[in-house]
Design an enzyme around this catalytic site. Structure first.
Site, short mmCIF file in Angstrom:
data_model
loop_
_atom_site.label_atom_id
_atom_site.label_comp_id
_atom_site.label_asym_id
_atom_site.label_seq_id
_atom_site.Cartn_x
_atom_site.Cartn_y
_atom_site.Cartn_z
N TYR A 1 -52.15 -49.56 -9.43
CA TYR A 1 -53.07 -49.93 -10.47
C TYR A 1 -53.43 -48.64 -11.01
O TYR A 1 -53.63 -48.43 -12.11
CB TYR A 1 -54.28 -50.67 -9.78
CG TYR A 1 -54.13 -52.04 -9.79
CD1 TYR A 1 -54.27 -53.10 -10.81
CD2 TYR A 1 -53.30 -52.61 -8.39
CE1 TYR A 1 -54.28 -54.48 -10.38
CE2 TYR A 1 -53.14 -53.66 -8.22
CZ TYR A 1 -53.56 -54.98 -9.30
OH TYR A 1 -53.53 -56.14 -8.97
N TYR B 1 -52.63 -43.78 -14.52
CA TYR B 1 -53.63 -42.88 -15.02
C TYR B 1 -53.69 -41.36 -14.32
O TYR B 1 -53.96 -40.47 -14.70
CB TYR B 1 -54.97 -43.64 -14.79
CG TYR B 1 -55.03 -45.04 -15.29
CD1 TYR B 1 -55.27 -45.19 -16.55
CD2 TYR B 1 -54.81 -46.16 -14.55
CE1 TYR B 1 -55.17 -46.50 -17.20
CE2 TYR B 1 -54.64 -47.29 -15.11
CZ TYR B 1 -54.90 -47.69 -16.44
OH TYR B 1 -55.02 -48.74 -16.88
#
Length: 612
Positions: A374, A378
């Protein structure tokens, strides 16, 4: 026959006034890049009026308010870095000259405060006046403050005028990115040209040493992913629930809408202020969770929207602690999410879209894959880039060029974080990473009689290429778990505090020199640390920072020795009160600001009978 008077349309009269010589002094402080957009914004304010006495005053008030907010007094935002260096030299010299005229501590403090205000810089606050003086007379201190002030003011203006968005310059303006890339090149040249030597006679450049630390992007990314995977292993073992959260600021922090149009609700807040808001809200939220007995650990990542406003991505794992107050509620993650929503919706609760956009929550399903997946995107996006760089709104950001310089999306994000001083990655909960790094400095020979917990923590952090990987999960187990309080850590840092003489006088420096184990009180496992001293580079032309270039091509070494010029006689000291003279001399002597304490008088001191 009397000629007929023809009135131009209101918009043309408004623009003619804004571009007239009469209004030019008001635009003089505005950088050239901004002027057309400032004029456009002023015309929007003037649109409702057709009487010159009203619309002229509206335009003047708007431009003055804009300049006061985004153009620091005494600073030219369009100046280059070389100009900033020259301005810093002038400012330091000006403070030095004026302080000689100070007659008391209060007077000296007022002089320094006025000089800082003139450049839009806050006066540093210290208990001792000598510490403040030491910084205000140093051009390097002024250089740092001016660079930060100019960069942030210029970037805030770019955001306010709509330059920063996905259709123009996403994340950060081209000016900020080019400035950051130039700074990185200067730093790289300085590090490569500076050689240091340790006590064993080994010589390296500082650039070579930096490549072995987390300053290396590959090492930094690898360590972050290692720690995230370790948290996930602990969560799977303990049956903790995982959630992935995106926390966004209210509308008033956003300069642009999702569509790329200006946001009428924008109040001029900077990304730094928006990040402070997120920090405050999450701090209150964590305190509320702790009061209700909900423990959490994980990571948070700060990254920008397309208009520069920050938002946070949180990968968190939650579990009930011994103080859990609502035992009848088995869904601990659901309880934590409800508390987070309460604080996410706390400010500007009634604005449209607040409930839908402020807090985006995804529960992690262990059956579908890894929780680290997840957040891995990023991490890479904010360090060294990914193949496809998308904003939170779903827009794809591609690399741009400015002249011969390529402006990559990851460079824009890094420039954004550096400009506003925003910490991109932060660990929540768990054992500190500083102890992890210090354990890697300890040789195995120091552990002959170490307790089992100390040996277990040391084994967890060791890495052998091709044979063994370091394990953050095992390190957490040795330290007492993912929710261990700081005071109950098994292995802690051993710190040495000593007073050193720095650039601005004496300061207390805290340096780790090993670790301590709670199972063996009074014993320090010392780490291997080298003492590095700078050495003179030989061969080739070195690059130095802050060294003045000779003004002529003359090699003074070939000229015969000349006698040193005679020292000019000292000027007579002015007639000041004894306590004022003593205080002034003591302040200057405390910071070694001059070769010897002396007072300077004007070039033409008054004489008897000359009428002055």
């Amino acid at each position: 026959m009397q000629s007929k008077q023809i009135l131009l349309p209101d918009a043309q009269r408004h623009e003619a006034f804004l571009r007239s010589a009469q209004f030019a002094p008001e635009l003089a402080r505005i950088p050239f890049k901004w002027r057309n957009r400032v004029i456009t914004a002023a015309m929007a304010k003037m649109a409702w009026s057709s009487w010159y006495k009203i619309y002229e005053s509206i335009a003047t008030s708007f431009v003055r308010e804009f300049a006061e907010q985004y153009v620091p007094a005494g600073v030219d935002l369009s100046q280059s870095d070389a100009d900033i260096v020259a301005t810093a030299e002038r400012a330091a010299a000006g403070v030095t000259k004026m302080l000689w005229m100070a007659v008391s501590d209060t007077h000296a403090l007022q002089i320094m405060e006025d000089e800082c205000t003139a450049y839009g810089i806050e006066l540093p606050e210290f208990d001792a006046l000598a510490d403040t003086i030491a910084r205000l007379v140093d051009a390097r201190w002024w250089r740092r403050q001016l660079r930060k002030r100019v960069k942030r003011a210029f970037e805030a203006g770019n955001i306010r005028l709509g330059y920063v968005n996905y259709r123009g310059e996403p994340y950060a303006s081209n000016d900020a990115v080019l400035s950051r890339l130039a700074q990185n090149r200067r730093n790289a040249a300085a590090l490569a040209a500076t050689l240091v030597q340790n006590e064993n006679g080994q010589q390296f450049s500082i650039a070579e040493l930096a490549e072995k630390t987390t300053a290396n992007k590959a090492i930094r990314r690898g360590e972050l992913m290692l720690r995230i995977n370790g948290f996930e292993q602990i969560a799977r073992e303990c049956g903790d629930q995982g959630i992935f959260i995106t926390w966004t600021c209210p509308s008033r922090f956003h300069a642009m809408q999702h569509s790329g149009k200006p946001n009428d609700k924008f109040d001029g807040s900077t990304p730094r202020e928006a990040n402070a808001y997120l920090g405050k809200m999450t701090s209150l939220c964590r305190s509320a969770l702790a009061r209700r007995g909900i423990g959490l650990y994980g990571f948070r990542i700060a990254e920008p929207h397309h208009d520069g406003c920050p938002h946070w991505h949180l990968l968190l794992f939650v579990r009930p602690t011994a103080k859990y107050k609502t035992a009848h509620l088995q869904d601990v993650a659901g309880r934590a999410i409800r508390i987070m929503k309460r604080y996410a919706w706390r400010v500007d609760r009634g604005e449209p879209g607040a409930f839908a956009r402020r807090l985006d929550v995804k529960r992690i399903d262990w059956a579908k894959g890894s929780a680290a997946g997840y957040i891995a995107k990023y991490v890479a996006k904010n360090i060294d880039g990914v193949a496809e760089h998308k904003t939170k709104e779903g827009y794809v950001v591609t690399a741009d060029t400015e002249g011969d310089v390529e402006l990559t999306p990851s460079a824009r994000v890094e420039s954004w974080a550096a400009c506003w001083g925003i910490r991109q990655f932060q660990q929540w909960g768990g054992a500190p990473v500083t102890v992890w790094r210090e354990l890697r400095r300890i040789e195995e020979s120091m552990l002959n009689e170490a307790p089992a917990a100390m040996r277990r923590a040391w084994d967890a952090v060791q890495k052998i290429d091709g044979e063994k990987r370091a394990c953050w999960a095992e390190y957490l187990r040795a330290q007492g778990g993912a929710l261990v309080p700081r005071k109950e850590l098994v292995v802690t840092l051993a710190k040495d505090e000593k007073t050193v003489i720095g650039r601005y006088g004496e300061t207390l420096r805290t340096t780790p020199y090993g670790v301590r184990c709670s199972d063996l009180i009074g014993v320090v496992f010392k780490s291997v640390r080298h003492t590095w001293t700078p050495v003179q580079a030989t061969g080739g032309r070195g690059v130095a920072v802050g060294v003045a270039v000779p003004r002529t091509r003359v090699n003074n070494c070939t000229h015969p020795d000349r006698p040193a010029p005679a020292t000019p006689p000292a000027a007579p000291a002015p007639d000041l009160p004894a306590e004022a003279k003593t205080a002034l001399i003591a302040a200057w002597a405390a910071v070694n600001a001059c070769p010897y304490p002396r007072l300077i008088v004007p070039d033409n001191p008054p004489h008897k009978g000359n009428g002055t």
